[in-house]
Design a protein around this motif. Sequence first.
Motif, PDB file in Angstrom:
ATOM      1  N   CYS A  13       1.252  -1.267  -0.242  1.00  0.00           N
ATOM      2  CA  CYS A  13       0.588  -0.126  -0.213  1.00  0.00           C
ATOM      3  C   CYS A  13       0.687   1.296   0.106  1.00  0.00           C
ATOM      4  CB  CYS A  13      -0.655  -0.261   0.826  1.00  0.00           C
ATOM      5  SG  CYS A  13      -1.908   1.485   1.182  1.00  0.00           S
ATOM      6  N   ALA A  14       0.392   1.815  -0.366  1.00  0.00           N
ATOM      7  CA  ALA A  14       1.501   3.371  -0.723  1.00  0.00           C
ATOM      8  C   ALA A  14       0.094   5.114   0.021  1.00  0.00           C
ATOM      9  CB  ALA A  14       1.268   4.152  -1.916  1.00  0.00           C
ATOM     10  N   VAL A  15       0.896   5.226   0.589  1.00  0.00           N
ATOM     11  CA  VAL A  15       0.764   6.497   2.191  1.00  0.00           C
ATOM     12  C   VAL A  15       1.150   7.021   1.996  1.00  0.00           C
ATOM     13  CG1 VAL A  15      -0.247   6.699   4.064  1.00  0.00           C
ATOM     14  CG2 VAL A  15       0.330   4.161   3.721  1.00  0.00           C
ATOM     15  N   HIS A  16       0.458   8.140   1.628  1.00  0.00           N
ATOM     16  CA  HIS A  16       0.703  10.420   1.908  1.00  0.00           C
ATOM     17  C   HIS A  16       2.217   9.958   3.175  1.00  0.00           C
ATOM     18  CE1 HIS A  16       1.949  13.856   2.319  1.00  0.00           C
ATOM     19  NE2 HIS A  16       0.428  14.253   1.341  1.00  0.00           N
ATOM     20  N   TRP A  17       2.822  10.389   3.733  1.00  0.00           N
ATOM     21  CA  TRP A  17       4.825  10.045   3.880  1.00  0.00           C
ATOM     22  C   TRP A  17       4.336  11.007   5.609  1.00  0.00           C
ATOM     23  CZ3 TRP A  17       6.177  14.885   5.997  1.00  0.00           C
ATOM     24  CH2 TRP A  17       5.463  15.830   4.837  1.00  0.00           C
ATOM     25  N   ALA A  18       3.435  11.630   4.852  1.00  0.00           N
ATOM     26  CA  ALA A  18       2.512  12.838   6.925  1.00  0.00           C
ATOM     27  C   ALA A  18       1.880  11.437   7.688  1.00  0.00           C
ATOM     28  CB  ALA A  18       2.114  14.022   6.072  1.00  0.00           C
ATOM     29  N   VAL A  19       1.400  11.067   6.742  1.00  0.00           N
ATOM     30  CA  VAL A  19       0.532   9.905   7.781  1.00  0.00           C
ATOM     31  C   VAL A  19       1.187   8.590   7.720  1.00  0.00           C
ATOM     32  CG1 VAL A  19      -1.896  11.795   7.195  1.00  0.00           C
ATOM     33  CG2 VAL A  19      -1.110   9.499   5.963  1.00  0.00           C
ATOM     34  N   LYS A  20       2.430   8.506   7.312  1.00  0.00           N
ATOM     35  CA  LYS A  20       2.448   7.081   7.545  1.00  0.00           C
ATOM     36  C   LYS A  20       2.778   6.695   8.894  1.00  0.00           C
ATOM     37  CE  LYS A  20       7.104   4.857   5.916  1.00  0.00           C
ATOM     38  NZ  LYS A  20       8.732   4.744   5.738  1.00  0.00           N
ATOM     39  N   ASN A  21       3.116   7.357   9.563  1.00  0.00           N
ATOM     40  CA  ASN A  21       3.521   6.503  11.215  1.00  0.00           C
ATOM     41  C   ASN A  21       1.953   6.003  11.875  1.00  0.00           C
ATOM     42  OD1 ASN A  21       6.421   7.013  11.435  1.00  0.00           O
ATOM     43  ND2 ASN A  21       6.103   8.652  11.854  1.00  0.00           N
ATOM     44  N   GLU A  22       1.221   7.293  10.899  1.00  0.00           N
ATOM     45  CA  GLU A  22       0.114   7.410  11.884  1.00  0.00           C
ATOM     46  C   GLU A  22      -0.896   5.618  11.641  1.00  0.00           C
ATOM     47  OE1 GLU A  22      -4.245   9.166  12.404  1.00  0.00           O
ATOM     48  OE2 GLU A  22      -3.423  10.322  11.648  1.00  0.00           O
ATOM     49  N   PHE A  23      -0.818   5.329   9.873  1.00  0.00           N
ATOM     50  CA  PHE A  23      -1.208   3.802   9.199  1.00  0.00           C
ATOM     51  C   PHE A  23      -0.103   3.468   9.775  1.00  0.00           C
ATOM     52  CE2 PHE A  23      -1.250   1.117   5.624  1.00  0.00           C
ATOM     53  CZ  PHE A  23      -2.211   0.981   5.675  1.00  0.00           C
ATOM     54  N   LYS A  24       0.587   3.234  10.374  1.00  0.00           N
ATOM     55  CA  LYS A  24       1.459   1.777  10.633  1.00  0.00           C
ATOM     56  C   LYS A  24       0.832   2.085  11.791  1.00  0.00           C
ATOM     57  CE  LYS A  24       6.157   1.686   8.993  1.00  0.00           C
ATOM     58  NZ  LYS A  24       7.531   2.105   8.947  1.00  0.00           N
ATOM     59  N   LYS A  25       1.062   2.584  12.674  1.00  0.00           N
ATOM     60  CA  LYS A  25       0.350   2.519  14.070  1.00  0.00           C
ATOM     61  C   LYS A  25      -1.017   1.526  13.901  1.00  0.00           C
ATOM     62  CE  LYS A  25      -0.736   4.210  18.673  1.00  0.00           C
ATOM     63  NZ  LYS A  25      -0.982   5.585  19.314  1.00  0.00           N
ATOM     64  N   MET A  26      -2.360   1.838  12.885  1.00  0.00           N
ATOM     65  CA  MET A  26      -3.226   1.339  13.108  1.00  0.00           C
ATOM     66  C   MET A  26      -3.434   0.146  11.868  1.00  0.00           C
ATOM     67  SD  MET A  26      -5.741   4.839  12.161  1.00  0.00           S
ATOM     68  CE  MET A  26      -7.608   4.090  12.160  1.00  0.00           C
ATOM     69  N   PHE A  27      -2.726   0.058  11.283  1.00  0.00           N
ATOM     70  CA  PHE A  27      -2.662  -1.062  10.692  1.00  0.00           C
ATOM     71  C   PHE A  27      -1.384  -1.493  10.674  1.00  0.00           C
ATOM     72  CE2 PHE A  27      -5.693   1.727   9.153  1.00  0.00           C
ATOM     73  CZ  PHE A  27      -7.421   0.562   8.780  1.00  0.00           C
ATOM     74  N   PRO A  28      -0.301  -2.258  11.482  1.00  0.00           N
ATOM     75  CA  PRO A  28       0.807  -2.659  11.478  1.00  0.00           C
ATOM     76  C   PRO A  28       1.296  -3.866  10.723  1.00  0.00           C
ATOM     77  CG  PRO A  28      -0.393  -3.468  13.336  1.00  0.00           C
ATOM     78  CD  PRO A  28      -1.327  -2.456  12.710  1.00  0.00           C
ATOM     79  N   GLY A  29       0.183  -4.983  10.374  1.00  0.00           N
ATOM     80  CA  GLY A  29       0.513  -6.002   9.616  1.00  0.00           C
ATOM     81  C   GLY A  29       0.296  -5.424   8.060  1.00  0.00           C
ATOM     82  N   ILE A  30       0.496  -4.038   7.247  1.00  0.00           N
ATOM     83  CA  ILE A  30      -0.391  -4.036   5.556  1.00  0.00           C
ATOM     84  C   ILE A  30       1.795  -3.667   6.024  1.00  0.00           C
ATOM     85  CG2 ILE A  30      -0.890  -2.957   3.948  1.00  0.00           C
ATOM     86  CD1 ILE A  30      -3.534  -2.678   5.796  1.00  0.00           C
ATOM     87  N   LYS A  31       2.034  -3.774   4.219  1.00  0.00           N
ATOM     88  CA  LYS A  31       3.438  -3.450   3.898  1.00  0.00           C
ATOM     89  C   LYS A  31       3.103  -1.376   2.560  1.00  0.00           C
ATOM     90  CE  LYS A  31       7.749  -4.698   1.295  1.00  0.00           C
ATOM     91  NZ  LYS A  31       7.800  -6.024   0.561  1.00  0.00           N
ATOM     92  N   ILE A  32       4.091  -1.257   3.861  1.00  0.00           N
ATOM     93  CA  ILE A  32       3.603   0.569   2.840  1.00  0.00           C
ATOM     94  C   ILE A  32       4.660   0.315   1.848  1.00  0.00           C
ATOM     95  CG2 ILE A  32       4.133   2.510   3.607  1.00  0.00           C
ATOM     96  CD1 ILE A  32       3.064   2.565   5.818  1.00  0.00           C
ATOM     97  N   THR A  33       4.612   1.189   0.663  1.00  0.00           N
ATOM     98  CA  THR A  33       5.933   1.223   0.086  1.00  0.00           C
ATOM     99  C   THR A  33       6.241   2.535   0.288  1.00  0.00           C
ATOM    100  OG1 THR A  33       4.193   1.338  -1.578  1.00  0.00           O
ATOM    101  CG2 THR A  33       4.529  -0.406  -1.573  1.00  0.00           C
ATOM    102  N   ASP A  34       7.849   2.407  -0.295  1.00  0.00           N
ATOM    103  CA  ASP A  34       7.931   4.240   0.320  1.00  0.00           C
ATOM    104  C   ASP A  34       8.832   4.803  -1.522  1.00  0.00           C
ATOM    105  OD1 ASP A  34       9.636   3.807   3.502  1.00  0.00           O
ATOM    106  OD2 ASP A  34       7.742   4.544   2.683  1.00  0.00           O
TER     107      ASP A  34
END
Length: 321
Positions: free
Chosen positions: A129-150
């Motif tokens: 999943c691609a996530v806006h850089w500004a909310v990356k940490n919040e997304f990780k906290k809510m959904f730790p099992g999803i792999k974020i691409t940078d």
Amino acid sequence: MKHVSILPLYDATLSSIDSSYQLFSRVNDFMKYQGKPPFYTVELVGTQKKTKLNNGLYHIHADKNINEIVKTDVIVIPLLCGDFAKAISKNKKYIDWIKHQYHNNAEIVCLCVGSFFLASTGLLNDKKCAVHWAVKNEFKKMFPGIKITDDTIITDEKGIYTCGGGFSYLNLLLYIFEKHLGREISVLASKMFEIDIERKSQNPFVIFIGQKQHGDEVVLKAQEFIENNPTATFTVDGICDKFSIGRRTFERRFKNNTSNSVVEYIQRVKVEFAKKRLETGRKTVNEIIYETGYNDIDAFRKVFKKFTDLSPLDYRKKFAV
């Protein structure tokens, strides 16, 4: 012909809904100009006739209720604003329908931080999943099992498409047009709407924000020490000595809590320091590099490009004020 269901989610942004509607509709016009039949049927499909958007700033009317749509081909999840947890809760009525349509071969086109809602459906589990850089940490906290691409602004996996960056959803829509109708239509849409079709990465726009939402006091103190001394010359052993901790243990804890190695974190802090100097200062690029604590100019240039996709000089040309 493909049926497109744009979901007017609670607290979505009007611009992302309208832009999606306009672009899909205009592609039909492009087809008409070429003597071809329309390719998309575009409808706003909701759980109620009228929905609040952008914290109640706007209201939008759906064309149809989701219960009226037995089969759709493309589901567009718009960009959300405000409180993501609240938006997820308010939009729960869509979840079963979205999952049913996806398992019935519908594609899901998720715009920027609409990914918070999509993640809540479970459909992003085991996917990128691609996530806006500004909310990356919040997304990780809510959904730790999803792999974020940078490294890219778009992901394409098993019929689910995501993008990172506020208006990068325009690039995602071009990507969808190319998949459905070919490069020619995508390029035409790019020209007509003046969207940079070659934009591939968030990296030039990222402002590094270290992950600090963890409970490891030693790691937090080390992060603050590094960030407060961006021009210092660090060694991992030196940091370990300062905080009286063994290197192997420290490196493991630091990586687990920040998603960066200690060396990467130091590099990111120094690159962020250099970016600010390049944006507003009048010093030469080499002077700024030396100011970060690097003596090897070529080594810093490589590190800078690794995190920004630009050379220091190109970065200055792009962002200097």
